[in-house]
Design a protein around this motif. Sequence first.
Motif: not given
Length: 306
Positions: A186-198
């Motif tokens: 998903f896209v995190n609060a910073a607007g970057a592509q991320s995932d639940i693990f990170a």
Amino acid sequence: MINLSTGAFYERSSTQIGSLRARAENLQKQIGTGERLEKSSDDPVAAARLRMLDREERISSVDARSSEAVENNLQFADQALTQVGSLINRAREIALQAASATTSDEQRLAIATELDGLRTTLLGLANGRNASGHALFGGQASGDAYHVDAATGTAIYVGTASLDAVEIGEGQTIKPGNTGPEVFGFVNAAGAQSDIFAELSALSTALRGGGQSAIDAARDGLGMLDTGLDKVLTAQTVVGSRLAWVEVMGERRVDNLERIKDERSSVGGADLAVTMTRMQEMLTVLEASQASFVRLANLNLFSMLR
């Protein structure tokens, strides 16, 4: 001349009786098998249609096997997603505790340790296998969906970007699962592509730092966990709809097989009542022919000729 007529009489009678007997046996066979066609030449049009029905039945059998495999894989995925959702909910519960000002840094350290454990369990689910032995969320990959970098501890998606759809009949196709990014990314609060693990790893690290920064990180983490949970619930909804469609296609397949069975019976099946009546008539004619032959063969004229 007389000898030729006598021989012709016996030959003709034998042929007629043999033909009647063969027809009676054929009718008996139809009663036993329920099929009226012994060979294609009996009814070429009906035989051609029966071949088409056989082909439809074979195709339906292949589709049924494909559907069964798809259904199994989707059920594995659904079960895994249920567990993933439960783990994320637990992560949210303890993140909420960490966000409270009354929680001590020592308690946040324990929460960070539990988050690490939840992350490890989530990775295990992400690398779970389906009925074919492939990673549940790895797309077409045969191995794990995620690889953990030994140096950084970062979870890296190593599966394929997409998953091939499978034919389940009537030109309908369905995907037997989801890729890792479709579930965990998903896209995190910073607007970057991320995932639940990170994000879990970052939250754990922040909580270990203690102080107000840890409280702020926990509060931000709640939003991240909500986003992650929404992504999982969406994936589970998609899997559920696919399972429902597989079930619908299965019911249609059963109905189609019933239609094939009825049409086969109509096209090539023997009407038992009619066939039994015909066989009884044939047996009556056969018995009469045999009796007539015996009487004629024993007439004095034929006796004298012999």
